[in-house]
Motif scaffolding. Structure first.
Motif, PDB file in Angstrom:
ATOM      1  N   HIS A  49       0.872  -0.942   0.455  1.00 33.83           N
ATOM      2  CA  HIS A  49      -0.241  -0.165   0.112  1.00 33.83           C
ATOM      3  C   HIS A  49       1.057   1.298   0.086  1.00 33.83           C
ATOM      4  N   GLU A  50       1.565   0.958   1.121  1.00 33.88           N
ATOM      5  CA  GLU A  50       2.827   2.471   1.063  1.00 33.88           C
ATOM      6  C   GLU A  50       3.610   2.646  -0.771  1.00 33.88           C
ATOM      7  N   TYR A  51       4.033   1.447  -1.629  1.00 30.42           N
ATOM      8  CA  TYR A  51       4.045   1.904  -2.334  1.00 30.42           C
ATOM      9  C   TYR A  51       3.121   2.578  -3.561  1.00 30.42           C
ATOM     10  N   LEU A  52       2.189   1.644  -3.995  1.00 35.70           N
ATOM     11  CA  LEU A  52       2.014   2.297  -4.327  1.00 35.70           C
ATOM     12  C   LEU A  52       0.536   3.803  -4.579  1.00 35.70           C
ATOM     13  N   THR A  53       0.622   4.186  -2.950  1.00 35.65           N
ATOM     14  CA  THR A  53      -0.004   5.401  -2.368  1.00 35.65           C
ATOM     15  C   THR A  53       1.364   6.384  -2.870  1.00 35.65           C
ATOM     16  N   HIS A  54       2.456   6.131  -2.832  1.00 36.38           N
ATOM     17  CA  HIS A  54       3.652   6.772  -3.086  1.00 36.38           C
ATOM     18  C   HIS A  54       3.128   7.477  -4.606  1.00 36.38           C
ATOM     19  N   GLU A  58       1.906  11.242  -6.397  1.00 32.73           N
ATOM     20  CA  GLU A  58       2.355  11.809  -7.791  1.00 32.73           C
ATOM     21  C   GLU A  58       1.457  12.325  -8.559  1.00 32.73           C
ATOM     22  N   LEU A  59      -0.007  11.831  -8.786  1.00 29.82           N
ATOM     23  CA  LEU A  59      -0.737  11.907  -9.649  1.00 29.82           C
ATOM     24  C   LEU A  59      -1.915  13.178  -9.015  1.00 29.82           C
ATOM     25  N   GLY A  60      -2.264  12.969  -7.885  1.00 30.70           N
ATOM     26  CA  GLY A  60      -3.086  14.319  -6.946  1.00 30.70           C
ATOM     27  C   GLY A  60      -4.050  13.250  -7.026  1.00 30.70           C
ATOM     28  N   MET A  61      -3.644  12.101  -6.569  1.00 30.02           N
ATOM     29  CA  MET A  61      -5.205  11.163  -5.576  1.00 30.02           C
ATOM     30  C   MET A  61      -4.889  11.318  -4.396  1.00 30.02           C
ATOM     31  N   THR A  62      -6.376  11.338  -3.984  1.00 27.98           N
ATOM     32  CA  THR A  62      -6.406  10.952  -2.505  1.00 27.98           C
ATOM     33  C   THR A  62      -6.298   9.026  -2.310  1.00 27.98           C
ATOM     34  N   THR A  63      -5.199   8.508  -1.052  1.00 30.31           N
ATOM     35  CA  THR A  63      -5.988   6.673  -1.173  1.00 30.31           C
ATOM     36  C   THR A  63      -6.231   6.803   0.284  1.00 30.31           C
ATOM     37  N   TYR A  64      -6.952   5.989   0.815  1.00 30.72           N
ATOM     38  CA  TYR A  64      -7.035   5.536   1.972  1.00 30.72           C
ATOM     39  C   TYR A  64      -7.242   4.038   1.642  1.00 30.72           C
ATOM     40  N   GLU A  65      -7.302   3.369   2.883  1.00 31.54           N
ATOM     41  CA  GLU A  65      -7.210   1.505   3.130  1.00 31.54           C
ATOM     42  C   GLU A  65      -9.074   1.917   3.584  1.00 31.54           C
TER      43      GLU A  65
END
Length: 417
Positions: A49-54, A58-65
């Motif tokens: 998850h940490e790898y993909l969140t990075h 970069e794409l300006g997306m909001t990420t959460y679990e």
């Protein structure tokens, strides 16, 4: 950029390299040294998850679990009520897995959005890294996608081999299972699109780099428990034996024979266990599994009925009883006709062959299709291996799939302006 102004060849190659590198890197996050093994919500899931969140950042997306452990990266639409297109696949693996099953579809979701970065899409996009699809840890698959569509509650009390429930696994991982209702998608859904390695030989046989999935085969999984009588192998005459393994073996061969003679049917006895398990003891008990699949439900259910009758007959002939426990049933799932048409148009525009084929494997798309328009694009498996460390996709095929998928985004945008 428009659908008629493609990226440069160098840019496609750069994105393809990024996809392949990501799959290779994620394969190293494993619970078993020397192989890729990542069951539902294992500790190394945090690293994935940490790898993909990075990348999402970069794409300006909001990420959460969410509460089911799904990784969700969202790119907002032009308005708060814009419909959402869901992209993705799963991040869990089978034991000793390859680098592409599931993970390829998640990674390509981010790559698609990188390809259209800066464009004003008329819809929101959410990339889903589903926490569980394989069914390895709890015997029943699709925990991740079922959470997204709100049908996961009856799975929370399932226990793994160590006796830990799904509910407790979620808590141990660091999430709040009481927030599960919030995992269900909100607002209007535009649809779901999943890219996946084919996991079979059809595209390789046809010389095509990609294919449009017509539908996903329905399937049943069952456990069969045969009970006879254990006794001495040397002193018990053949006509007086109650050999549970012999009955189970007869059933297994019947399953193979029927599948070989029925077009499109596959039937697999993947586990066979004899008890007490000594060379000089007639097996008093035997356990086996059945996995049976077909694109048409009536064919699958007819074959299943015939095989269960065979199990009963083979048992009765030997003085053995059989208990049958259903573990899973999924109906055959057609993909969205409109989405398939757009994928065919996209592939045609890219000058690529685009055969339709049935998926014999289950995918998150079969869960999503009951709730929103859904489609899948298969990428050729050149050695037809999957659930295996030698699983393979070719970079040039990934490029083809990426080009078609990005054009699909543009075609979908034209329809939803």
């Amino acid at each position: 950029m428009t659908a008629d102004a493609p990226l440069t060849d160098t840019r496609w190659q750069t994105l393809t390299t990024k996809i392949m590198d990501a799959c290779a890197a994620l394969a190293c996050y494993t619970e078993v040294e020397g192989e890729t093994n990542r069951p539902f919500l294992c500790p190394t899931t945090h690293q994935v998850h940490e790898y993909l969140t990075h990348w999402a950042d970069e794409l300006g997306m909001t990420t959460y679990e969410d509460a089911a452990g799904n990784l969700r990266s969202r790119l907002a639409g032009p308005t708060p009520d814009a419909r959402t297109l869901y992209l993705g696949s799963h991040l869990d693996t089978v034991p000793n897995a390859g680098a592409y099953d599931g993970i390829l579809g998640v990674v390509m979701g981010y790559a698609m959005l990188e390809a259209v970065k800066g464009e004003a899409l008329p819809y929101a996009v959410e990339v889903m890294g589903f926490s569980e699809e394989e069914g390895v840890r709890y015997g029943v698959p699709f925990i991740g996608s079922r959470a997204l569509v709100g049908t996961v509650d009856d799975m929370l009390e399932l226990c793994d081999a160590a006796g830990q429930s799904v509910r407790d696994a979620i808590t141990e991982y660091g999430l709040n299972v009481e927030e599960m209702a919030e995992a269900q998608y909100k607002g209007a859904a535009l649809g779901y699109f999943e890219i996946h390695a084919e996991q079979g030989p059809v595209l390789q046989d046809q010389g095509a780099s990609l294919g449009v999935v017509e539908g996903i085969a329905g399937q049943n999984r069952l456990l069969l428990h045969f009970v006879g009588q254990a006794s001495h192998a040397g002193t018990t005459p053949m006509n007086l034996r109650r050999d549970a393994l012999a009955a189970a073996a007869r059933f297994a061969v019947a399953a193979e024979d029927l599948a070989r003679s029925t077009p499109g049917l596959v039937a697999t006895v993947g586990v066979m266990q004899a008890l007490p398990g000594a060379m000089n003891v007639i097996p008093g008990e035997a356990n086996c599994t059945l996995d049976i699949r077909h694109a048409r439900d009536e064919v699958r259910l007819g074959a299943l009925k015939a095989l269960l009758e065979t199990a009963e007959t083979a048992s009765a002939e030997r003085g053995v009883t059989v208990t049958i426990t259903p573990k899973m049933e999924e109906k055959a799932t057609p993909m969205s006709g409109d989405f398939k048409a757009l994928l065919h148009r996209a592939a045609e525009a890219e000058g690529l062959p685009h055969p339709e084929l049935v998926s014999g494997a289950g995918h998150d798309a079969m869960i999503m299709a009951a709730h929103m328009p859904s489609a899948m694009l298969f990428v050729r498996s050149p050695n037809a291996l999957s659930h295996h460390p030698d699983e393979l996709v070719l970079p040039e095929d990934v490029t083809d799939a990426l080009r078609v998928s990005v054009r699909f985004l543009h075609l979908l945008a034209e329809q939803n302006v």
